[in-house]
Motif scaffolding. Structure first.
Motif, PDB file in Angstrom:
ATOM      1  N   TYR A 235       0.818  -1.214   0.000  1.00  0.00           N
ATOM      2  CA  TYR A 235       0.000   0.000   0.000  1.00  0.00           C
ATOM      3  C   TYR A 235       0.850   1.262   0.000  1.00  0.00           C
ATOM      4  O   TYR A 235       1.860   1.350   0.694  1.00  0.00           O
TER       5      TYR A 235
ATOM      6  N   ASP B 289      -5.274   3.340   2.153  1.00  0.00           N
ATOM      7  CA  ASP B 289      -5.092   2.971   3.557  1.00  0.00           C
ATOM      8  C   ASP B 289      -5.376   1.483   3.766  1.00  0.00           C
ATOM      9  O   ASP B 289      -6.504   1.034   3.566  1.00  0.00           O
ATOM     10  N   PRO B 290      -4.380   0.698   4.186  1.00  0.00           N
ATOM     11  CA  PRO B 290      -4.622  -0.736   4.396  1.00  0.00           C
ATOM     12  C   PRO B 290      -5.632  -1.029   5.497  1.00  0.00           C
ATOM     13  O   PRO B 290      -6.263  -2.088   5.487  1.00  0.00           O
TER      14      PRO B 290
ATOM     15  N   LEU C 264       2.724  -1.082   4.377  1.00  0.00           N
ATOM     16  CA  LEU C 264       2.468   0.308   3.999  1.00  0.00           C
ATOM     17  C   LEU C 264       3.794   1.029   3.795  1.00  0.00           C
ATOM     18  O   LEU C 264       4.720   0.887   4.601  1.00  0.00           O
ATOM     19  N   THR C 265       3.887   1.792   2.722  1.00  0.00           N
ATOM     20  CA  THR C 265       5.109   2.537   2.443  1.00  0.00           C
ATOM     21  C   THR C 265       5.472   3.469   3.601  1.00  0.00           C
ATOM     22  O   THR C 265       4.584   4.053   4.235  1.00  0.00           O
TER      23      THR C 265
ATOM     24  N   ARG D 294       2.411   9.155   1.776  1.00  0.00           N
ATOM     25  CA  ARG D 294       1.479   8.025   1.688  1.00  0.00           C
ATOM     26  C   ARG D 294       0.044   8.453   2.007  1.00  0.00           C
ATOM     27  O   ARG D 294      -0.196   9.495   2.607  1.00  0.00           O
ATOM     28  N   LEU D 295      -0.890   7.601   1.583  1.00  0.00           N
ATOM     29  CA  LEU D 295      -2.325   7.785   1.828  1.00  0.00           C
ATOM     30  C   LEU D 295      -2.886   9.035   1.153  1.00  0.00           C
ATOM     31  O   LEU D 295      -3.863   9.622   1.619  1.00  0.00           O
TER      32      LEU D 295
END
Length: 369
Positions: free
Chosen positions: A288, A292-293, A307-308, A313-314
């Protein structure tokens, strides 16, 4: 109130349609005698085929309608009015719109006397509903969609996605195993590199590095993707040492589901095939960046997400000029997570999907020339 003829509206995309499938179970449990139909675009109809809680799949091509709208707004409006009249003739008494945008909302309008949707839906869609409830955006996606039924006083409690696999698709997957001499004791890992969003793509060199690390552990590597992804997947295949099996462009969605059901791990970005794999019980490791995971990743002990660490991110952007966030997920990190998940899910009991039932399909043309 008891409803006898129900229409669900979710036209696309593959992952979203799959996330909405728990609605069919909840509605069938509440209204066991009702006829339940679902209007969907052609690209996603295979997700619904075989669902024993559905009676009819209504296929209408949203993408074709958009092309029509670009050429003639008048023709596009007439097309929508024709669709509305066609749906009205079916005498639905309940319509549930979980697409939550203007076009599906307009389709919902006049299709049934009771029209349910989210009060905070996009693009003025709530104008077309007369029963509403707010969408709770921090829940996992299947639970978000199930929440629309609270407008009817229904508390859907089972968010498990529904995608039964037909015997013929299981046979097709079995033939792949035979063709490539995959043994029952082999560790089979699928690397799915294709996504529809540019920002969700993990770099091909990272997939290749991961493939080489997994090959060192003796894993059998299967690469999946659409026909349009073949150049990218060939690049990954050529960079992995030893035998690598490419199924790019060779499997339907249902065949992919059957392949995923047989594998030990499915590694992918946030895209439709990931959710297909999760639905049929495959352990998944998802990557991801822009999404958002906590909301979009498959839920459960046999799933993991990375998640990065990138600060951007996001962002939820479909395209990006920098394109650094997914690249910041290191192959070694994913490899370590893969080893943990393989150990955790060894000897797992596969989840039980309901029995496959052929569902009637009815196509409504966008435009009668």
């Amino acid at each position: 109130m008891s409803y006898k003829n129900i229409l669900i509206i979710r036209l696309s995309a593959i992952g979203d349609v799959l996330h909405c499938t728990p609605l069919t179970r909840a509605l069938r449990q509440e209204y066991p005698e009702a006829k339940i139909s679902w209007i969907v675009s052609p690209k996603s109809q295979d997700i619904l085929q075989g669902n024993p809680f559905l009676d009819e799949i209504v296929v209408w091509d949203k993408d074709e309608w958009k092309k029509l709208a670009r050429n003639s707004l008048k023709a596009a409006y007439q097309s929508l009015r024709t669709l509305q009249r066609t749906l009205l003739a079916e005498q639905y008494d309940l319509a549930v719109d979980v697409h939550s945008q203007f076009l599906p909302g307009f389709i919902t309008w006049k299709s049934a006397p009771v029209r349910v949707g989210f009060s905070n839906a996009k693009e003025m869609a709530p104008l077309f509903y007369n029963r509403m409830t707010p969408r709770i955006g921090d829940l996992p996606m299947p639970q978000q969609y199930l929440g629309v039924l609270t407008a009817l006083g229904i508390s859907g409690k089972n968010p498990a996605m529904i995608m039964p696999v037909a015997p013929e698709n299981c046979q097709n997957a079995g033939r792949i195993w035979e063709t490539y001499h995959i043994r029952p004791d082999d560790t089979v890992i699928v690397l799915n590199s294709s996504t529809t969003w540019q920002t969700k793509c993990w770099p091909p060199e990272h997939f290749a590095r991961l493939g080489n690390l997994l090959r060192q552990q003796g894993a059998k590597i299967l690469l999946t993707g659409a026909k349009s992804d073949i150049p990218l997947i060939d690049k990954i295949k050529d960079s992995i040492k030893g035998e690598v099996i490419s199924l790019a462009g060779e499997t339907s969605l249902k065949d992919l589901a059957a392949v995923a059901q047989k594998c030990d791990l499915f590694v992918s970005g946030d895209t439709g095939p990931l959710h297909i794999a999760a639905a049929v019980g495959a352990p998944t490791l998802s990557l991801y960046g822009p999404t958002d995971p906590r909301i979009y990743a498959p839920a459960g002990e046999q799933h993991a997400a990375v998640l990065t660490p990138a600060a951007c991110r996001l962002c939820h952007k479909r395209r990006c000029d920098d394109f650094i966030c997914m690249a910041r997920i290191e192959p070694e990190t994913v490899y370590q997570e893969a080893l943990k998940l393989l150990e955790k899910t060894k000897g797992r009991t596969k989840n039980s999907q309901p029995l496959y039932k052929e569902v009637q399909v009815r196509k409504i043309p966008v435009w009668n020339h």
